[in-house]
Design an enzyme around this catalytic site. Sequence first.
Site, PDB file in Angstrom:
ATOM      1  N   GLY A 204      21.635  25.960 -26.438  1.00 29.30           N
ATOM      2  CA  GLY A 204      20.078  26.150 -25.789  1.00 29.30           C
ATOM      3  C   GLY A 204      19.559  25.271 -26.018  1.00 29.30           C
ATOM      4  O   GLY A 204      19.780  24.041 -25.721  1.00 29.30           O
ATOM      5  N   PRO A 205      18.341  25.009 -25.091  1.00 28.56           N
ATOM      6  CA  PRO A 205      17.786  23.624 -24.477  1.00 28.56           C
ATOM      7  C   PRO A 205      17.465  22.983 -25.311  1.00 28.56           C
ATOM      8  O   PRO A 205      18.031  23.597 -26.883  1.00 28.56           O
ATOM      9  CB  PRO A 205      16.603  24.174 -23.913  1.00 28.56           C
ATOM     10  CG  PRO A 205      16.273  25.696 -24.301  1.00 28.56           C
ATOM     11  CD  PRO A 205      17.889  26.136 -25.339  1.00 28.56           C
ATOM     12  N   GLY A 207      15.488  20.625 -28.889  1.00 28.28           N
ATOM     13  CA  GLY A 207      14.080  20.441 -29.245  1.00 28.28           C
ATOM     14  C   GLY A 207      14.142  22.123 -30.040  1.00 28.28           C
ATOM     15  O   GLY A 207      13.143  21.929 -30.213  1.00 28.28           O
ATOM     16  N   LYS A 210      18.344  23.532 -33.357  1.00 26.54           N
ATOM     17  CA  LYS A 210      20.046  23.680 -33.438  1.00 26.54           C
ATOM     18  C   LYS A 210      20.688  22.887 -35.051  1.00 26.54           C
ATOM     19  O   LYS A 210      21.271  23.572 -35.288  1.00 26.54           O
ATOM     20  CB  LYS A 210      20.645  22.815 -32.558  1.00 26.54           C
ATOM     21  CG  LYS A 210      21.372  23.585 -30.717  1.00 26.54           C
ATOM     22  CD  LYS A 210      21.233  24.205 -29.899  1.00 26.54           C
ATOM     23  CE  LYS A 210      20.644  22.776 -28.488  1.00 26.54           C
ATOM     24  NZ  LYS A 210      19.404  22.398 -28.490  1.00 26.54           N
ATOM     25  N   GLU A 426      -9.460  22.007  -6.505  1.00 24.46           N
ATOM     26  CA  GLU A 426      -9.039  22.721  -8.142  1.00 24.46           C
ATOM     27  C   GLU A 426      -9.508  23.925  -8.052  1.00 24.46           C
ATOM     28  O   GLU A 426      -8.680  24.759  -8.159  1.00 24.46           O
ATOM     29  CB  GLU A 426      -9.238  22.024  -9.332  1.00 24.46           C
ATOM     30  CG  GLU A 426      -8.421  20.359  -9.336  1.00 24.46           C
ATOM     31  CD  GLU A 426      -7.076  20.491  -9.568  1.00 24.46           C
ATOM     32  OE1 GLU A 426      -6.886  21.712 -10.037  1.00 24.46           O
ATOM     33  OE2 GLU A 426      -5.847  20.056  -9.081  1.00 24.46           O
ATOM     34  N   ASP A 502       2.580  21.084  -6.022  1.00 24.99           N
ATOM     35  CA  ASP A 502       1.957  22.329  -5.360  1.00 24.99           C
ATOM     36  C   ASP A 502       2.913  22.730  -4.627  1.00 24.99           C
ATOM     37  O   ASP A 502       3.243  23.640  -4.544  1.00 24.99           O
ATOM     38  CB  ASP A 502       0.677  22.746  -4.654  1.00 24.99           C
ATOM     39  CG  ASP A 502      -0.491  21.982  -5.437  1.00 24.99           C
ATOM     40  OD1 ASP A 502       0.396  22.419  -7.007  1.00 24.99           O
ATOM     41  OD2 ASP A 502      -1.154  22.415  -5.369  1.00 24.99           O
TER      42      ASP A 502
HETATM   43  P1  ADP Z   1      18.007  20.282 -31.146  1.00 27.80           P
HETATM   44  O1  ADP Z   1      19.391  19.813 -31.595  1.00 27.80           O
HETATM   45  O2  ADP Z   1      17.890  21.894 -30.565  1.00 27.80           O
HETATM   46  O3  ADP Z   1      17.999  19.594 -30.056  1.00 27.80           O
HETATM   47  P2  ADP Z   1      16.519  19.803 -33.767  1.00 27.80           P
HETATM   48  O4  ADP Z   1      17.287  20.527 -34.420  1.00 27.80           O
HETATM   49  O5  ADP Z   1      16.745  18.634 -33.706  1.00 27.80           O
HETATM   50  O6  ADP Z   1      16.859  20.090 -31.969  1.00 27.80           O
HETATM   51  O7  ADP Z   1      15.539  19.630 -33.576  1.00 27.80           O
HETATM   52  C1  ADP Z   1      14.138  18.472 -33.424  1.00 27.80           C
HETATM   53  C2  ADP Z   1      13.022  18.936 -34.131  1.00 27.80           C
HETATM   54  O8  ADP Z   1      11.974  19.538 -34.170  1.00 27.80           O
HETATM   55  C3  ADP Z   1      13.120  19.527 -35.654  1.00 27.80           C
HETATM   56  O9  ADP Z   1      13.386  18.604 -36.151  1.00 27.80           O
HETATM   57  C4  ADP Z   1      12.146  20.091 -35.673  1.00 27.80           C
HETATM   58  O10 ADP Z   1      11.040  18.869 -36.006  1.00 27.80           O
HETATM   59  C5  ADP Z   1      11.584  20.330 -34.831  1.00 27.80           C
HETATM   60  N1  ADP Z   1      11.412  22.249 -34.459  1.00 27.80           N
HETATM   61  C6  ADP Z   1      12.815  22.167 -33.241  1.00 27.80           C
HETATM   62  N2  ADP Z   1      12.618  23.997 -33.668  1.00 27.80           N
HETATM   63  C7  ADP Z   1      12.317  23.971 -34.895  1.00 27.80           C
HETATM   64  C8  ADP Z   1      11.587  25.657 -35.440  1.00 27.80           C
HETATM   65  N3  ADP Z   1      12.442  27.090 -34.620  1.00 27.80           N
HETATM   66  N4  ADP Z   1      11.022  25.368 -36.258  1.00 27.80           N
HETATM   67  C9  ADP Z   1      10.467  24.453 -37.049  1.00 27.80           C
HETATM   68  N5  ADP Z   1      10.458  22.960 -36.961  1.00 27.80           N
HETATM   69  C10 ADP Z   1      11.465  23.229 -34.921  1.00 27.80           C
HETATM   70 ZN    ZN Z   2      -2.949  21.719  -6.326  1.00 24.32          ZN
END
Ligand code: ADP
Ligand code: ZN
Length: 636
Positions: A204-205, A207, A210, A426, A502
């Site tokens: 997955g993307p 943040g 994972k 705008e 744009d």
């Molecule tokens: P990845 O490994 O996918 O890059 P992380 O598991 O390290 O992402 O997530 C980074 C931070 O984002 C976590 O520490 C948490 O604070 C927040 N976060 C991300 N996804 C969730 C989720 N589904 N629920 C709660 N917090 C999340």
């Molecule tokens: Zn514009």
Amino acid sequence: MQEVQPPKKPMAFYYILVLAVILMFNEMARPYFDQAQIEQVDYSQFMDMTESQQIGKVEIKDNQIIFVDQDGKKYKTGVTNDPQLVQRLHDSGAEFTQDIKEETSPIVSFFLAWILPLIIFFAIGQYFSRKLMERGGGANGMFFGGGNSQAKIYVPSSEGIHFKDVAGEDEAKENLSEIVDYLHNPKKYSSIGASMPKGVLLVGPPGTGKTMLAKAVAGEADVPFFSIAGSEFVEMFVGMGASKVRDLFKQAKEKAPCIVFIDEIDAIGQKRNGANMGNDEREQTLNQLLTEMDGFEGNTGVIILAATNRPDSLDPALLRPGRFDRRVPVELPDLKGREAILAVHGQKVRLASDVDFHTVARMAAGASGAELANIVNEGALRAVRNGREVVTEADLEESVEVVIAGYQKKNAILSDKEKHTVAYHEIGHALVAALQSHSAPVQKITIIPRTSGALGYTMQVEKQDQYILTKEELENKIATFTGGRAAEEVKFNQVSTGAANDIEQATKLARAMITRYGMSEDFGMVAMETVTNRYLGGDTSLACSAATQEQIDRQVVALVREQHEKARKLLADNMEKLDELAAYLYEKETITGDEFMKILKGEETAAEAEAREDAEERAKSSTPVVDPEHHKYNLA
Ligand code: ADP
Ligand code: ZN
């Protein structure tokens, strides 16, 4: 979870060592520095000065004489065989001494000359060899002794991360709960002859949680958690990465049942190809990983979780059955997921009663879990900055904009004329959006510059997440993108650089319509482009002949031009409203969707009031789109 790490010698030890060395050299070098400043004179001058009683104190050393004149200035001269020196000095009335040889005790001098340097060298050597071993010198065991892998061991503890801490992502959790169940009760599976997958790939993307999910699996199953990043395997010396893999698996088998988590596995798991010469190290590491995964039996209780956002770059050998054969997608959260994530992170801050996560979640369409966590934190920081004790809805809404467009620039940087241009630009976007059916309601328009470089922006917010878009909706989006430039054209009859972003977005969308969505008459359902990097920006690569490329380019131009014309016509037909709204925005700098709609509707008839209420209803719902820098918040 607690992290257990080997004890370290305190850093202070090394500081003291360095200090000792510096002091010693200082002590030894000082006499040389001192003497450099003394003027050197001939012996004859020394004799003359003695005779004429010009000298004060005299110090006779082994190989030189240091003396001062009446003014206190220091001189030095060599020693010659001069038996009458003492008599002459006495006659001249000078004060003089002969150096007394300081007898250092032989034990001390022996210590200083021999033992201390040895101790220092030994300590420095130790320090470096330890460094090398930490870097996983196991491969060269003969030189460095057994190496330790850098895998951090987490022992289970009651305050660990659990599934409930990971908001949204229900499908992923469901998928992983089977593994938790297996770790709790492996017999249930082995007795029937089923074996768990050895490896699970979280895709997955960035943040999206994972890492959190992997920790949560360990937390739920109450087993140790080893974590290591793929990049940590890649070492300067060939063979070290492979030895780290060996160590990691050895440790894991000792601690089984347990979870091993390899973050960013693409760092070692990239497709091997002959072209990449000089990547021996990475290849060896990957081979070792493959071997290790084959080496342990199915039901040993070691489960390997790995995360990546580039699944298509992984080596097929890594993905075949028996290795990472299960794939768990961890996608960007939908509206409900975003709301839940905001709620989880909202628990950590003090919230005002007016906070409505639903609205914030709608504004933050396309945001990842990490970004949502950041939004809550930015909101809390803003509350502190404004001297409040609770986080309000306004704080959170402003922080969505901060995450999207950067901070507000406080000092005015625009000239009056530029501000007028931005206001028309705008309003052009907003008006084109509002005058077309099927476009997302306008939430907010602002001409306060942001640190991202945006001079202003129009925020459109969808009522709910949209998963599919019709051709008409896409065309309207393109028209809306061109609306800013169109307004500048119809009003000032000139164009500016303000529309660069744009143009980029309109082009991207138009290209996608033609090359990927099959929305061109000529090409029909043929893909001319494929997306290569779905989770990281979505780069595309062309797959067509040069002649077709030309045709595509022509069609893209035609499509955008058509929508641009449409936008220009809409604005020219509504010139009065454009002027009125632009003047209002110029005055206020930020206006809400409600205000915008009110002015657009003008005097209210009963039908209009109803229509307005309807529109307001829509405007309240909230995906920031349109202006600056935000492709990722678009569905394009
Ligand atoms: P990845 O490994 O996918 O890059 P992380 O598991 O390290 O992402 O997530 C980074 C931070 O984002 C976590 O520490 C948490 O604070 C927040 N976060 C991300 N996804 C969730 C989720 N589904 N629920 C709660 N917090 C999340
Ligand atoms: Zn514009």
